[in-house]
Design a protein around this motif. Structure first.
Motif, PDB file in Angstrom:
ATOM      1  N   ASN A 305     -20.466 -39.559  27.496  1.00 22.41           N
ATOM      2  CA  ASN A 305     -20.519 -38.827  26.021  1.00 22.41           C
ATOM      3  C   ASN A 305     -21.678 -38.249  25.628  1.00 22.41           C
ATOM      4  OD1 ASN A 305     -17.934 -39.949  25.302  1.00 22.41           O
ATOM      5  ND2 ASN A 305     -18.712 -41.809  24.675  1.00 22.41           N
ATOM      6  N   THR A 306     -22.715 -37.728  26.744  1.00 23.44           N
ATOM      7  CA  THR A 306     -23.726 -36.916  26.285  1.00 23.44           C
ATOM      8  C   THR A 306     -23.281 -35.611  26.949  1.00 23.44           C
ATOM      9  OG1 THR A 306     -24.578 -37.440  29.008  1.00 23.44           O
ATOM     10  CG2 THR A 306     -25.399 -39.030  27.001  1.00 23.44           C
ATOM     11  N   LYS A 307     -23.855 -34.709  26.494  1.00 20.69           N
ATOM     12  CA  LYS A 307     -23.716 -33.341  26.587  1.00 20.69           C
ATOM     13  C   LYS A 307     -23.885 -33.022  27.991  1.00 20.69           C
ATOM     14  CE  LYS A 307     -24.485 -28.270  25.150  1.00 20.69           C
ATOM     15  NZ  LYS A 307     -24.481 -28.227  26.613  1.00 20.69           N
ATOM     16  N   GLU A 308     -24.923 -33.437  28.774  1.00 18.92           N
ATOM     17  CA  GLU A 308     -25.319 -33.202  30.026  1.00 18.92           C
ATOM     18  C   GLU A 308     -24.039 -33.901  30.983  1.00 18.92           C
ATOM     19  OE1 GLU A 308     -29.179 -33.839  28.000  1.00 18.92           O
ATOM     20  OE2 GLU A 308     -27.215 -34.661  28.077  1.00 18.92           O
ATOM     21  N   ASP A 310     -20.831 -34.362  29.983  1.00 13.41           N
ATOM     22  CA  ASP A 310     -19.763 -33.809  29.691  1.00 13.41           C
ATOM     23  C   ASP A 310     -19.771 -32.342  30.220  1.00 13.41           C
ATOM     24  OD1 ASP A 310     -18.703 -35.968  28.187  1.00 13.41           O
ATOM     25  OD2 ASP A 310     -19.415 -35.169  26.138  1.00 13.41           O
ATOM     26  N   ASP A 311     -20.904 -31.756  30.341  1.00 18.49           N
ATOM     27  CA  ASP A 311     -20.839 -30.143  30.926  1.00 18.49           C
ATOM     28  C   ASP A 311     -20.552 -30.428  32.486  1.00 18.49           C
ATOM     29  OD1 ASP A 311     -21.311 -29.061  28.691  1.00 18.49           O
ATOM     30  OD2 ASP A 311     -23.681 -28.793  28.950  1.00 18.49           O
ATOM     31  N   PRO A 368     -30.126 -30.433  33.449  1.00 18.48           N
ATOM     32  CA  PRO A 368     -29.270 -31.281  32.807  1.00 18.48           C
ATOM     33  C   PRO A 368     -29.189 -32.738  33.469  1.00 18.48           C
ATOM     34  CG  PRO A 368     -28.282 -29.068  32.836  1.00 18.48           C
ATOM     35  CD  PRO A 368     -29.475 -29.151  33.851  1.00 18.48           C
TER      36      PRO A 368
END
Length: 408
Positions: A305-308, A310-311, A368
């Protein structure tokens, strides 16, 4: 007879001025574009070497994830409008094959640079050739200390933390937690193993003579390391440092359990992969194994659930769906490819090999999937882009970080 000519109209002058300006601008823009072999107005050709076959073929996924990253880059318009042609070849983890394939990439495929070649002996086998040709040997996939020598080999640069620095980190931890420990060492018999060993012994200092009670080596072509493990257990050691690549790391962890040897285990970070090492070894056998890393573990729930993350997850799903998203080797390919993309974007229209090395030697940014507190940083006299690591301990089905980030 005099002939009188009317002066040019203002509109004609304006038109001429516009045409002249346009021509000058076009000429200037064209003049600013500088290319070496492997780069054009439309493409950038990158060479890459990794063992897709042979005893350490588990590392092949690094090449697949890096290639997938450039598929993503190309799908989104390329780098400054240029598509990346990523030519990734198999060297089977054999130095002579590395030489053959590197020559092919440089002389036949005519790549702009060589990126991410894996292995210590393998990069050593081509280092003089690459420097004589003045072709960048960038972000080699080995932590050997010798790949950060800008004065001696200005066209070669490492990427990950050095094996010596990592070995010192483990030694420091052992001295703090088990100062009277008896240490046994299993080491791959090549430059990779020797580099780790040097850092480890340097870290132990004068105590190395009394603390290290047994050492054993293996060849990368050996089928097993069973006999070595039995001999190391017989030394009475209660600490085990496994300087091994994935296949042998898994064997060592499993064999220690099979023979009832329960030392505190330290494992080189090149074998930190849960998928390639811990699963084959058996999670139940790997509990408590200590290692270190500079990349976030994609199987670690703390990053969900962190952007890093998820990307990264979205990237794997779309561009490398057959790859194992939880394999940290894929994070390595993903992150090192992002580092190369950074350099190429900064190069703009000056895609000369000299300019690429200049940019690579002047980086300061983060990625990231690096652990928080770790960055990519270089200078003209520092060719070690990543120099810090996080200690990890295996628990359950994943590694858990503990203590502060260590290193320079």
């Amino acid at each position: 007879m005099q002939v009188f000519r009317s002066p040019p109209s203002r509109s004609l002058l304006r038109t001429s001025a516009v045409l002249l300006l346009a021509a000058t601008t076009a000429f200037t823009a064209q003049a600013q574009k500088r290319y070496d072999t492997g780069a054009t107005d439309t493409t950038i050709k990158i060479g890459h070497l990794v063992p897709y076959s042979g005893p350490v073929s588990a590392y092949g996924t690094i090449g697949k994830s890096a290639s997938a990253w450039f598929d993503k880059v190309n799908a989104e318009g390329g780098i400054n409008g240029r598509k990346v042609e990523f030519v990734s070849l198999d060297d089977a983890y054999t130095p002579s094959k590395t030489v053959e394939q590197a020559r092919k990439l440089v002389e036949q495929d005519e790549v702009l640079l060589l990126f991410g070649a894996l292995g210590t002996a393998h990069n050593m086998a081509i280092r003089r050739y690459m420097n004589a040709k003045k072709v960048p040997q960038l972000f080699v996939a080995t932590g050997a200390t010798r790949f950060g020598d800008p004065k001696g080999f200005a066209w070669t640069m490492g990427w990950q933390p050095t094996y010596q620095a990592e070995g010192q980190i483990y030694a420091e931890h052992i001295l703090k937690t088990k100062p009277d420990g008896k240490i046994a060492i299993l080491m791959q018999n090549d430059d990779f193993g020797k580099d780790y060993l040097k850092g480890f012994l340097d870290g132990l200092g004068a105590k190395a003579k009394t603390m290290v009670v047994a050492q054993s080596t293996y060849e990368v072509t050996d089928p097993t390391i069973d006999s070595q493990m039995v001999n190391l257990k017989s030394s009475g050691a209660d600490v085990f440092f496994s300087i091994t690549t994935p296949k042998f790391a898994a064997q060592a962890i499993r064999k220690a359990a099979d023979i009832g040897w329960k030392p505190t285990q330290y494992l080189s970070s090149v074998s930190v992969s849960v998928t390639s090492v811990m699963k084959p070894a058996g999670f139940e056998n790997a509990q408590g194994v200590i290692s270190a890393n500079y990349l976030r573990d994609p199987s670690d729930e703390r990053w969900k659930n962190t952007k890093e993350f998820d990307d990264y997850k979205a990237f794997m799903a779309k561009y490398y769906a057959t790859g194992d998203m939880t394999d940290s080797l894929n994070v390595l390919g993903y992150s090192s490819a992002q580092t190369l993309e950074y350099v190429l974007r900064k190069a703009g229209d000056n895609l000369t090999r000299e300019n690429i090395m200049k940019i690579a030697a002047n980086m300061s940014f983060t990625l990231p999937m690096l652990y928080p507190g770790i960055e990519v940083k270089t200078s003209a006299d520092d060719f070690y882009p990543i120099e810090r690591m996080q200690l990890l301990r295996f628990a359950g089905t994943r590694y858990e970080p503990f203590g502060p980030v260590l290193g320079r």
